[in-house]
Design a protein around this motif. Structure first.
Motif, PDB file in Angstrom:
ATOM      1  N   VAL A 139     -30.930 -22.810 -31.966  1.00  0.00           N
ATOM      2  CA  VAL A 139     -29.663 -22.138 -32.117  1.00  0.00           C
ATOM      3  C   VAL A 139     -28.652 -23.522 -32.419  1.00  0.00           C
ATOM      4  CG1 VAL A 139     -27.870 -20.898 -31.729  1.00  0.00           C
ATOM      5  CG2 VAL A 139     -29.962 -19.966 -31.835  1.00  0.00           C
ATOM      6  N   PRO A 140     -27.219 -24.183 -33.124  1.00  0.00           N
ATOM      7  CA  PRO A 140     -27.174 -25.108 -32.823  1.00  0.00           C
ATOM      8  C   PRO A 140     -26.142 -24.618 -31.757  1.00  0.00           C
ATOM      9  CG  PRO A 140     -26.970 -24.115 -35.482  1.00  0.00           C
ATOM     10  CD  PRO A 140     -27.735 -23.531 -34.422  1.00  0.00           C
ATOM     11  N   GLY A 141     -25.881 -25.648 -31.184  1.00  0.00           N
ATOM     12  CA  GLY A 141     -24.782 -25.852 -29.717  1.00  0.00           C
ATOM     13  C   GLY A 141     -25.143 -24.979 -28.332  1.00  0.00           C
ATOM     14  N   ARG A 142     -26.747 -24.357 -28.859  1.00  0.00           N
ATOM     15  CA  ARG A 142     -27.565 -24.012 -27.529  1.00  0.00           C
ATOM     16  C   ARG A 142     -27.765 -24.768 -26.525  1.00  0.00           C
ATOM     17  NH1 ARG A 142     -27.975 -19.241 -26.055  1.00  0.00           N
ATOM     18  NH2 ARG A 142     -29.582 -18.012 -25.269  1.00  0.00           N
ATOM     19  N   VAL A 143     -27.605 -24.513 -25.451  1.00  0.00           N
ATOM     20  CA  VAL A 143     -28.274 -25.620 -24.111  1.00  0.00           C
ATOM     21  C   VAL A 143     -29.933 -24.986 -24.089  1.00  0.00           C
ATOM     22  CG1 VAL A 143     -27.891 -25.313 -22.067  1.00  0.00           C
ATOM     23  CG2 VAL A 143     -26.048 -25.603 -23.520  1.00  0.00           C
ATOM     24  N   TYR A 144     -30.615 -25.541 -23.993  1.00  0.00           N
ATOM     25  CA  TYR A 144     -32.010 -24.434 -23.817  1.00  0.00           C
ATOM     26  C   TYR A 144     -32.462 -25.734 -22.592  1.00  0.00           C
ATOM     27  CZ  TYR A 144     -32.242 -23.508 -28.539  1.00  0.00           C
ATOM     28  OH  TYR A 144     -31.869 -22.805 -29.295  1.00  0.00           O
ATOM     29  N   PHE A 145     -32.892 -24.942 -21.450  1.00  0.00           N
ATOM     30  CA  PHE A 145     -33.707 -25.583 -20.494  1.00  0.00           C
ATOM     31  C   PHE A 145     -36.010 -25.598 -20.546  1.00  0.00           C
ATOM     32  CE2 PHE A 145     -31.624 -22.457 -18.644  1.00  0.00           C
ATOM     33  CZ  PHE A 145     -30.768 -23.637 -16.988  1.00  0.00           C
ATOM     34  N   ILE A 146     -36.378 -27.368 -20.298  1.00  0.00           N
ATOM     35  CA  ILE A 146     -37.522 -27.666 -20.632  1.00  0.00           C
ATOM     36  C   ILE A 146     -37.983 -28.113 -18.956  1.00  0.00           C
ATOM     37  CG2 ILE A 146     -36.953 -28.715 -22.368  1.00  0.00           C
ATOM     38  CD1 ILE A 146     -36.433 -31.114 -21.070  1.00  0.00           C
ATOM     39  N   ALA A 171     -42.239 -43.199 -27.094  1.00  0.00           N
ATOM     40  CA  ALA A 171     -41.075 -43.149 -27.001  1.00  0.00           C
ATOM     41  C   ALA A 171     -40.313 -42.091 -27.975  1.00  0.00           C
ATOM     42  CB  ALA A 171     -40.149 -44.154 -25.967  1.00  0.00           C
ATOM     43  N   TYR A 172     -39.207 -42.903 -28.293  1.00  0.00           N
ATOM     44  CA  TYR A 172     -38.599 -42.674 -28.955  1.00  0.00           C
ATOM     45  C   TYR A 172     -37.957 -42.910 -30.751  1.00  0.00           C
ATOM     46  CZ  TYR A 172     -36.602 -39.167 -25.678  1.00  0.00           C
ATOM     47  OH  TYR A 172     -36.305 -38.185 -24.470  1.00  0.00           O
ATOM     48  N   PRO A 173     -39.052 -42.984 -31.596  1.00  0.00           N
ATOM     49  CA  PRO A 173     -39.128 -44.082 -32.593  1.00  0.00           C
ATOM     50  C   PRO A 173     -37.707 -43.173 -33.512  1.00  0.00           C
ATOM     51  CG  PRO A 173     -40.579 -42.032 -32.585  1.00  0.00           C
ATOM     52  CD  PRO A 173     -40.450 -41.871 -31.515  1.00  0.00           C
ATOM     53  N   CYS A 174     -37.584 -44.444 -34.219  1.00  0.00           N
ATOM     54  CA  CYS A 174     -36.876 -43.805 -35.698  1.00  0.00           C
ATOM     55  C   CYS A 174     -37.229 -43.316 -36.858  1.00  0.00           C
ATOM     56  CB  CYS A 174     -36.130 -45.501 -35.658  1.00  0.00           C
ATOM     57  SG  CYS A 174     -34.589 -45.670 -34.064  1.00  0.00           S
ATOM     58  N   LYS A 175     -37.264 -42.594 -36.672  1.00  0.00           N
ATOM     59  CA  LYS A 175     -38.497 -41.342 -37.910  1.00  0.00           C
ATOM     60  C   LYS A 175     -37.772 -40.496 -38.324  1.00  0.00           C
ATOM     61  CE  LYS A 175     -42.722 -43.579 -37.001  1.00  0.00           C
ATOM     62  NZ  LYS A 175     -44.534 -43.050 -36.924  1.00  0.00           N
ATOM     63  N   ILE A 176     -37.911 -40.321 -39.589  1.00  0.00           N
ATOM     64  CA  ILE A 176     -37.403 -39.461 -39.952  1.00  0.00           C
ATOM     65  C   ILE A 176     -37.564 -37.648 -39.562  1.00  0.00           C
ATOM     66  CG2 ILE A 176     -37.057 -37.893 -42.018  1.00  0.00           C
ATOM     67  CD1 ILE A 176     -37.613 -40.618 -43.353  1.00  0.00           C
ATOM     68  N   GLU A 177     -36.995 -37.122 -38.925  1.00  0.00           N
ATOM     69  CA  GLU A 177     -36.819 -35.740 -38.350  1.00  0.00           C
ATOM     70  C   GLU A 177     -37.617 -34.799 -39.700  1.00  0.00           C
ATOM     71  OE1 GLU A 177     -32.836 -34.730 -36.521  1.00  0.00           O
ATOM     72  OE2 GLU A 177     -33.577 -35.731 -34.179  1.00  0.00           O
ATOM     73  N   ALA A 194     -29.764 -29.909 -25.498  1.00  0.00           N
ATOM     74  CA  ALA A 194     -28.965 -29.315 -26.075  1.00  0.00           C
ATOM     75  C   ALA A 194     -29.326 -30.068 -27.434  1.00  0.00           C
ATOM     76  CB  ALA A 194     -28.013 -29.801 -26.036  1.00  0.00           C
ATOM     77  N   ALA A 195     -29.031 -28.400 -28.732  1.00  0.00           N
ATOM     78  CA  ALA A 195     -29.341 -28.686 -29.730  1.00  0.00           C
ATOM     79  C   ALA A 195     -28.309 -28.641 -30.482  1.00  0.00           C
ATOM     80  CB  ALA A 195     -29.421 -27.483 -29.855  1.00  0.00           C
ATOM     81  N   GLU A 196     -27.812 -30.664 -31.533  1.00  0.00           N
ATOM     82  CA  GLU A 196     -26.309 -30.700 -32.449  1.00  0.00           C
ATOM     83  C   GLU A 196     -26.186 -29.667 -32.755  1.00  0.00           C
ATOM     84  OE1 GLU A 196     -28.129 -33.814 -33.965  1.00  0.00           O
ATOM     85  OE2 GLU A 196     -28.338 -34.908 -32.512  1.00  0.00           O
ATOM     86  N   ARG A 197     -24.967 -29.375 -32.997  1.00  0.00           N
ATOM     87  CA  ARG A 197     -24.450 -28.242 -33.892  1.00  0.00           C
ATOM     88  C   ARG A 197     -24.241 -28.868 -35.300  1.00  0.00           C
ATOM     89  NH1 ARG A 197     -21.371 -29.297 -29.680  1.00  0.00           N
ATOM     90  NH2 ARG A 197     -20.512 -27.751 -28.556  1.00  0.00           N
ATOM     91  N   ASP A 198     -24.942 -29.777 -35.959  1.00  0.00           N
ATOM     92  CA  ASP A 198     -25.272 -29.886 -36.943  1.00  0.00           C
ATOM     93  C   ASP A 198     -26.451 -30.708 -37.329  1.00  0.00           C
ATOM     94  OD1 ASP A 198     -25.370 -32.487 -35.972  1.00  0.00           O
ATOM     95  OD2 ASP A 198     -24.443 -33.405 -37.274  1.00  0.00           O
ATOM     96  N   ILE A 199     -27.536 -29.446 -36.504  1.00  0.00           N
ATOM     97  CA  ILE A 199     -28.495 -29.914 -36.649  1.00  0.00           C
ATOM     98  C   ILE A 199     -29.664 -28.680 -37.530  1.00  0.00           C
ATOM     99  CG2 ILE A 199     -29.247 -27.384 -34.859  1.00  0.00           C
ATOM    100  CD1 ILE A 199     -31.104 -29.411 -34.051  1.00  0.00           C
ATOM    101  N   GLY A 200     -29.208 -28.051 -38.418  1.00  0.00           N
ATOM    102  CA  GLY A 200     -29.420 -27.004 -39.319  1.00  0.00           C
ATOM    103  C   GLY A 200     -30.859 -26.242 -39.561  1.00  0.00           C
ATOM    104  N   GLN A 201     -31.709 -26.712 -40.239  1.00  0.00           N
ATOM    105  CA  GLN A 201     -32.650 -25.590 -40.484  1.00  0.00           C
ATOM    106  C   GLN A 201     -34.251 -26.891 -40.470  1.00  0.00           C
ATOM    107  OE1 GLN A 201     -32.285 -22.709 -40.662  1.00  0.00           O
ATOM    108  NE2 GLN A 201     -29.937 -22.690 -41.135  1.00  0.00           N
ATOM    109  N   ARG A 202     -33.603 -27.897 -38.939  1.00  0.00           N
ATOM    110  CA  ARG A 202     -34.770 -29.170 -38.774  1.00  0.00           C
ATOM    111  C   ARG A 202     -35.890 -27.844 -38.236  1.00  0.00           C
ATOM    112  NH1 ARG A 202     -30.940 -33.411 -36.801  1.00  0.00           N
ATOM    113  NH2 ARG A 202     -28.977 -32.242 -36.913  1.00  0.00           N
TER     114      ARG A 202
END
Length: 290
Positions: free
Chosen positions: A159-166, A42-48, A146-154
């Protein structure tokens, strides 16, 4: 369906499916081993950074469509960046970054312009796919991130703030484009049609599902009371279904929907700036001349 296709489930000693257990077959996949992935269900609480690994169904067009879209460096392309494992590595996997839910990025205290900007990106991405004669066929809140606006270089290429289809598992490459393509049998999807119709223009279906997705997001964001301009646009986008068996004219094309929404967003931004300016002037306590 091919025997090697998903779902890959583990089975316990009682013969029950262990749907939350990472399949042993995935753990032993050559690419998973080569890259040293630590798999969680699922979504573990681990470092991105965190990544999603999707086991592709080779009986669908998902791999071909994703590969085609991912190779097009167009600003209108909102396909999530990702990587298909090479054919020689075994059953195909799609590896993509783990991004934020579409509606979560809007934020409850954000101005209407932020929500409309995300909807505009949504329609832009649909229009782009349709220009390539590709219909997503399963647009919903669960299949747009969507990508968070503070996503940085992870994540590279995100692109921060951009919407994506999956999730292109139901997507189709069609012989004709919008305005020419006739109705087809609808495949399974997250949203259900409100009408007793089994045939639908696939491009119109994408627009219809986008309208349902917008409605759902707006009701979550505005707690059942979306602004009038957003409701009117959403009703227009949803359309009045007449059961067209050929090219559908019950709702706008993705291109027309994007054009109208761009105009609405411009007006909302102007209004928000005027409103903020008026609030700032009102907050100023000028001295009273006696």
């Amino acid at each position: 369906m091919s025997s090697g296709n998903p779902p890959w489930y583990e089975i316990d000693e009682d013969g029950e499916l262990m749907v939350l257990e990472v399949p042993a077959r995935l753990k032993s996949h050559p690419e998973v081993i080569r890259r040293g992935f630590e798999l969680e269900p699922a979504y573990p609480c681990k470092i991105e950074p965190l990544y999603h690994i999707k086991i592709l169904d080779t009986d669908t067009e998902e791999a071909a469509i994703f590969q085609r879209l991912s190779q097009l460096p167009d600003p209108r392309n909102h396909t999530i960046p990702g990587e298909l494992t090479p054919p020689e590595a075994g059953h195909p996997l799609l590896i993509t970054p783990s991004l934020t839910d579409f509606d979560a990025l809007i934020g409850f205290n954000a101005p209407l312009s932020r929500a409309l900007d995300m909807f505009l990106q949504l329609m832009e991405g649909i229009e782009f796919m349709h220009s390539l004669q590709i219909a997503h066929m399963d647009i919903c809140l669960g299949n747009v991130v969507a990508a968070e606006r503070d996503i940085g270089q992870r994540y590279p290429n995100v692109v921060p703030g951009r919407v994506y289809f999956i999730d292109f598992g139901s997507s189709l490459q069609l012989p004709l484009g919008p305005g020419l393509q006739r109705a087809i049998t609808l495949p399974p999807s997250q949203y259900r049609l409100e009408y007793d119709i089994t045939y639908f223009d696939p491009y119109s279906w994408d627009v219809y599902c986008a309208a349902l997705m917008m409605q759902q997001a707006l009701e979550l964001y505005y707690r059942k009371r979306p602004p009038l301009i957003a409701r009117l646009y959403n009703d227009w986008l949803k359309g009045k279904e007449r059961g067209c068996t050929a090219v559908c004219h019950c709702r706008p094309t993705a291109r027309r929907a994007r054009q109208v929404l761009a105009g609405i967003l411009w007006g909302v931004r102007v209004w928000e700036r005027v409103k903020n300016a008026l609030c700032s002037l009102k907050a100023l306590r000028l001295p009273v001349l006696s």
